[in-house]
Design a protein around this motif. Structure first.
Motif, PDB file in Angstrom:
ATOM      1  N   ALA A  29     -42.858 107.918  58.053  1.00 33.95           N
ATOM      2  CA  ALA A  29     -41.411 108.173  58.012  1.00 33.95           C
ATOM      3  C   ALA A  29     -40.675 107.595  59.223  1.00 33.95           C
ATOM      4  N   ASP A  30     -41.396 107.224  60.255  1.00 35.76           N
ATOM      5  CA  ASP A  30     -40.762 106.696  61.463  1.00 35.76           C
ATOM      6  C   ASP A  30     -39.996 105.421  61.126  1.00 35.76           C
ATOM      7  N   PRO A  31     -38.679 105.397  61.385  1.00 40.86           N
ATOM      8  CA  PRO A  31     -37.882 104.227  61.003  1.00 40.86           C
ATOM      9  C   PRO A  31     -38.330 102.938  61.688  1.00 40.86           C
ATOM     10  N   THR A  32     -38.813 103.036  62.921  1.00 42.86           N
ATOM     11  CA  THR A  32     -39.279 101.848  63.627  1.00 42.86           C
ATOM     12  C   THR A  32     -40.509 101.256  62.950  1.00 42.86           C
ATOM     13  N   LEU A  33     -41.326 102.110  62.388  1.00 39.84           N
ATOM     14  CA  LEU A  33     -42.580 101.646  61.798  1.00 39.84           C
ATOM     15  C   LEU A  33     -42.456 101.280  60.319  1.00 39.84           C
ATOM     16  N   LYS A  34     -41.276 101.467  59.712  1.00 40.92           N
ATOM     17  CA  LYS A  34     -41.097 101.132  58.291  1.00 40.92           C
ATOM     18  C   LYS A  34     -41.460  99.678  58.013  1.00 40.92           C
ATOM     19  N   LEU A  35     -40.985  98.792  58.859  1.00 38.36           N
ATOM     20  CA  LEU A  35     -41.265  97.375  58.689  1.00 38.36           C
ATOM     21  C   LEU A  35     -42.769  97.116  58.710  1.00 38.36           C
ATOM     22  N   PHE A  36     -43.473  97.754  59.641  1.00 40.05           N
ATOM     23  CA  PHE A  36     -44.908  97.526  59.763  1.00 40.05           C
ATOM     24  C   PHE A  36     -45.678  98.108  58.576  1.00 40.05           C
ATOM     25  N   ASN A  37     -45.249  99.279  58.087  1.00 40.80           N
ATOM     26  CA  ASN A  37     -45.881  99.840  56.896  1.00 40.80           C
ATOM     27  C   ASN A  37     -45.703  98.914  55.696  1.00 40.80           C
ATOM     28  N   GLU A  38     -44.490  98.439  55.504  1.00 36.89           N
ATOM     29  CA  GLU A  38     -44.210  97.555  54.375  1.00 36.89           C
ATOM     30  C   GLU A  38     -44.945  96.225  54.528  1.00 36.89           C
ATOM     31  N   LEU A  39     -44.969  95.706  55.727  1.00 33.90           N
ATOM     32  CA  LEU A  39     -45.650  94.447  55.990  1.00 33.90           C
ATOM     33  C   LEU A  39     -47.148  94.578  55.750  1.00 33.90           C
ATOM     34  N   LYS A  40     -47.725  95.678  56.192  1.00 38.79           N
ATOM     35  CA  LYS A  40     -49.158  95.918  55.973  1.00 38.79           C
ATOM     36  C   LYS A  40     -49.464  95.946  54.474  1.00 38.79           C
ATOM     37  N   SER A  41     -48.636  96.616  53.722  1.00 34.83           N
ATOM     38  CA  SER A  41     -48.818  96.692  52.276  1.00 34.83           C
ATOM     39  C   SER A  41     -48.710  95.303  51.627  1.00 34.83           C
ATOM     40  N   MET A  42     -47.685  94.546  52.025  1.00 37.35           N
ATOM     41  CA  MET A  42     -47.482  93.206  51.459  1.00 37.35           C
ATOM     42  C   MET A  42     -48.612  92.261  51.840  1.00 37.35           C
ATOM     43  N   LEU A  43     -49.089  92.346  53.068  1.00 38.07           N
ATOM     44  CA  LEU A  43     -50.149  91.446  53.513  1.00 38.07           C
ATOM     45  C   LEU A  43     -51.435  91.690  52.743  1.00 38.07           C
ATOM     46  N   SER A  44     -51.769  92.941  52.508  1.00 36.03           N
ATOM     47  CA  SER A  44     -53.002  93.205  51.765  1.00 36.03           C
ATOM     48  C   SER A  44     -52.858  92.733  50.325  1.00 36.03           C
ATOM     49  N   LYS A  45     -51.672  92.908  49.750  1.00 41.00           N
ATOM     50  CA  LYS A  45     -51.440  92.446  48.380  1.00 41.00           C
ATOM     51  C   LYS A  45     -51.419  90.915  48.321  1.00 41.00           C
ATOM     52  N   SER A  46     -50.749  90.285  49.261  1.00 44.04           N
ATOM     53  CA  SER A  46     -50.622  88.829  49.271  1.00 44.04           C
ATOM     54  C   SER A  46     -51.954  88.137  49.484  1.00 44.04           C
TER      55      SER A  46
END
Length: 168
Positions: free
Chosen positions: A139-156
Motif C-alpha cells: 500500500a505504500d505509495p512510494t513503492l507502488k511503482l516498484f510493485n507494478e514494475l516487479k509484476s510486469m517484469l516477471s510477466k514480460s
C-alpha cells in the motif's frame, strides 16, 4: 480538485500519444505517474516529452508488433521512465541488476533507501530483499511503482524476453 485535474491531464496526454481508454493498462498510468513523479504539471510534461520520443523509437522494434505487446511495452517503458526520473539512485542499481529478489535492503546504497522511504529498523533481517519488502508493504505509495514494475517484469520476461531488453 487538483488530483482530478492531474489525472485528466495524464489521460488526455496519453490519448494524444495514441494510448486510448481501451488499452488494458490505460487506467494504471495515472496511479503510477502520480505516486512516483507526483502532481507537478511541469514534471509530468517533462516525463511525457521523453516518453513520447522513446515511444516513437520503440514502435519499429520487432518484438513489439502486436497490439498486446505494444500496450505492454508502452506501459513498461512508462514505469521505467518514471523510475529513472523519480528514483535516480534506485535506477542506477536497477541498470546493473533488474532482479528485486537480489536487492538486499541493508546492502542498498543509503541514497536508494532514502529515495524509497524505507525504514531499515522495521525489517526482519539484513538479508531481506526489496522483493520481500514489496510483498509486505504493497500500500505504500512510494513503492507502488516498484510493485507494478516487479509484476510486469516477471510477466514480460516469461512472455517475451526480447521486449524487455528493447524497452530498456
Amino acid at each position: 480538485t487538483t488530483a482530478m485535474q492531474v489525472n485528466h491531464f495524464i489521460e488526455k496526454t496519453l490519448v494524444q500519444l495514441g494510448i486510448h481508454e481501451n488499452d488494458k493498462y490505460f487506467s494504471k498510468y495515472a496511479n503510477i505517474l502520480t505516486s512516483s513523479i507526483g502532481h507537478n504539471p511541469r514534471s509530468l510534461k517533462r516525463f511525457f516529452n521523453t516518453y513520447s520520443l522513446q515511444k516513437h523509437m520503440l514502435s519499429g522494434k520487432d518484438s513489439i508488433k502486436t497490439e498486446d505487446n505494444k500496450s505492454e511495452a508502452n506501459y513498461l517503458m512508462a514505469m521505467l521512465n518514471a523510475m529513472e526520473i523519480a528514483f535516480p539512485h534506485a535506477w542506477e542499481v536497477f541498470l546493473t541488476d533488474h532482479d528485486f529478489n537480489k536487492w538486499h535492503i541493508h546492502d542498498l546504497l543509503e541514497e536508494v533507501v532514502k529515495e524509497l522511504n524505507l525504514d531499515l529498523e522495521k525489517f526482519d533481517s539484513p538479508e531481506q530483499t526489496l522483493s520481500e519488502v514489496l510483498k509486505q508493504d504493497m500500500a505504500d505509495p512510494t513503492l507502488k511503482l516498484f510493485n507494478e514494475l516487479k509484476s510486469m517484469l516477471s510477466k514480460s520476461t516469461r512472455k517475451n524476453k526480447n521486449m524487455f531488453e528493447e524497452v530498456l
